[in-house]
Design an enzyme around this catalytic site. Sequence first.
Site, PDB file in Angstrom:
ATOM      1  N   GLU A 150      -6.429  15.868 -15.519  1.00 61.84           N
ATOM      2  CA  GLU A 150      -7.762  16.079 -14.953  1.00 61.84           C
ATOM      3  C   GLU A 150      -8.541  14.785 -14.795  1.00 61.84           C
ATOM      4  O   GLU A 150      -9.752  14.809 -14.546  1.00 61.84           O
ATOM      5  CB  GLU A 150      -8.549  17.060 -15.828  1.00 61.84           C
ATOM      6  CG  GLU A 150      -8.014  18.479 -15.792  1.00 61.84           C
ATOM      7  CD  GLU A 150      -8.886  19.459 -16.573  1.00 61.84           C
ATOM      8  OE1 GLU A 150      -9.937  19.028 -17.102  1.00 61.84           O
ATOM      9  OE2 GLU A 150      -8.525  20.638 -16.638  1.00 61.84           O
ATOM     10  N   GLU A 157     -14.507  17.370 -22.858  1.00 60.97           N
ATOM     11  CA  GLU A 157     -13.209  18.044 -22.830  1.00 60.97           C
ATOM     12  C   GLU A 157     -12.727  17.985 -21.391  1.00 60.97           C
ATOM     13  O   GLU A 157     -13.113  18.797 -20.565  1.00 60.97           O
ATOM     14  CB  GLU A 157     -13.352  19.484 -23.326  1.00 60.97           C
ATOM     15  CG  GLU A 157     -12.019  20.177 -23.550  1.00 60.97           C
ATOM     16  CD  GLU A 157     -11.324  20.530 -22.242  1.00 60.97           C
ATOM     17  OE1 GLU A 157     -10.348  19.837 -21.874  1.00 60.97           O
ATOM     18  OE2 GLU A 157     -11.770  21.478 -21.590  1.00 60.97           O
TER      19      GLU A 157
END
Length: 697
Positions: free
Chosen positions: A174, A165
């Site tokens: 990210e 994740e």
Amino acid sequence: MIFSQISRKILLKPNIKNTCKMSIFVQKLNPLTGNNDWVIQNEEYDYHQEVARSAFADMLHDTERNQLYENALISAINEIHSRGKKAKVLDIGTGTGLLSMMAARNGADSIVACEAFKPMSECAVKVIESNGFKDKINVIPKRSTDLSVGPEGDLKEKCNILVTEVFDTELIGEGALSTFSHAHKHLLENDCIVVPESATVYAQVVECPLAQNWNKLKDFYNDDLEILLKIPDLIKTCPGSSAVHDIQLSQLPLSSFNSIVPPIPVLRFDWSGKTPFVFTRSTIQSLKAVSHGKAQMVFMWWDLQMDIEGKHILSCAPYWAHPKSKEKITVDIPWRDHWIQAIYYFPEEVRVEKDQEIHLISCHDEYSLWFNLRTDLKLTDIHYLNPICECGLHVAFSRTRIGQINDMKRNKKYLRLFENHIDKNSVLLFLSEGFYYGLVAAKLGAKHLYFLETNILSKRVLESIIKFNNINNVTILKSIDDLKLIDLKDVTVIFGEPYFTSSILPWDNLLFFYLSDNVRTLLNREVEIYPRKCLIKGMAVKFDHLHKIRAPLISCEGFLMKHFDDLILESSNISDDNVEAQPLWEYPCIAVSDEITLAEVNLANGGNINLESTHTFSIQNGLSCNGVTFWVEWCIDGSPKSTISTGPVHPVSVGKSVEWDKYTRQGVYLLPSSTLENINCRFCIDLNEGSIKFKFL
């Protein structure tokens, strides 16, 4: 910001009670005074702040997310076993170790979990051990890109299941693209299974005047819609910032926007490795407008296909576009604050007619997305470029602040003040940042205006508005020291919005009190000061969901999380103030107590403000409470009609929903658990020291 911020640290002697810990002097900007104060902090303050703000708990409270990940893991493990192979799982960014433990209890043969954030990797080891999986999961405190494979490596052999994740509101912010690409090249077998398998980005082209207030500066009008100040074309047509505007779109009223193009998939990201990873891409989709209007922006969200068969889909859509809404499922749409929706503003508005063909351009690089829209296909490279602010406004101020500048209800109250208290002999000193509406005073005949405008970019915007409107009786002061260069005896009115870029919580703008009090001795005794009073108010509430961002887990999907809860609690106690800033309009709540006034600050008289008081928030009618909210009301000239609130926009009734001001952030104290009991709060204010503290008893 009025004063420059300097960061220096000095080590102090070890604490006698714990010789392993050191304290440090840190020079930190005090938003109430504008000064850099020396404060004592734990030597590991930055470390604890990073832990406290990591938002792991918010994500782990997301039951749907957790269960979809586990269902997809079960499918992946069963599929690998059906091939006659051992299920070798790699968990990238394991956090608490939750996904690794799910893999372990569902039959994975080997599991390697990597976590580069040291406090979390240490926590994961403890959580995994306390749940009985110490011998099944190997935690490596490294980034996945630093892992080695081989007999002496971190991984003895390549894995055939990847679970991770590494997503944010923007999906790829990210570094998801580089993480997946590296894993497939170096850490995974060719026929591996990835959880999640893919992602799809959705865009909805809309006209939304409410959201556009956060992006474009508008002309200033009076009650008769007569333009008082015109905004230069350079600012009006500025492409703005391409930065994502993350927002809980479900809190926007359906009546606040007009859908030009309904939600459509615009970009797909294949995490499986079956197709090459593309780090920079642009797509064009030719579409027909379903309604006429101004195409101003896209609402964006994404979903994850968790498994290879597409049985398990995790959607981040707002309620009107969510699959569960379309299927008329009666359960609530899952609430998330770690993955919310976003707005991307077009570089320019495009007026379209119903059924007109338009072309939506969707772009991304390794970390971000952006969009454009055209009515023809004669495109140039500029339409694919990431928009950059050219006017300075979008760099100087947050989107919330731009919306505040555009708030005409607020501006009309300033206008009434100017009309009632300004004449041809008035000389005004503005002690605020970015208060461009103050130029209206010149239009109304004031003799001279002084603006203390220390923000360089905001000063540039102010200068351009002055020039564009041919205003000649204005002097801009670029620093507090410049006040010494003018004869303050000529000043008849001191005015503050008040707003300062250094402010985080509403009462931080009491920097106005500090500045005005410092120059008070240099002023004519008859000088008028506006606003006259500041009221700090509070109210107990029950949030639908916001409390989850601070609530302990205790357990998650059957796994004990005590070590994680202890880590977050310790770090929060060290690094966090107990009252934090949040845009409460995005987080529904009901009032469970009456509002009370904690303090009244007389801004007109100045002097020493130092008081301590205890207040009780009485929880009424058997309601439960999970938070206490705080805000400020600025009483401009004493008239109730002139009061500007940073809190509720309508009178509050206990047991009813609260509508909050959309152009400020309020303060909130989130209780660790819900309570039916009254809440006592000790409130301390010392404006000489620049200190406002809340202590809950």
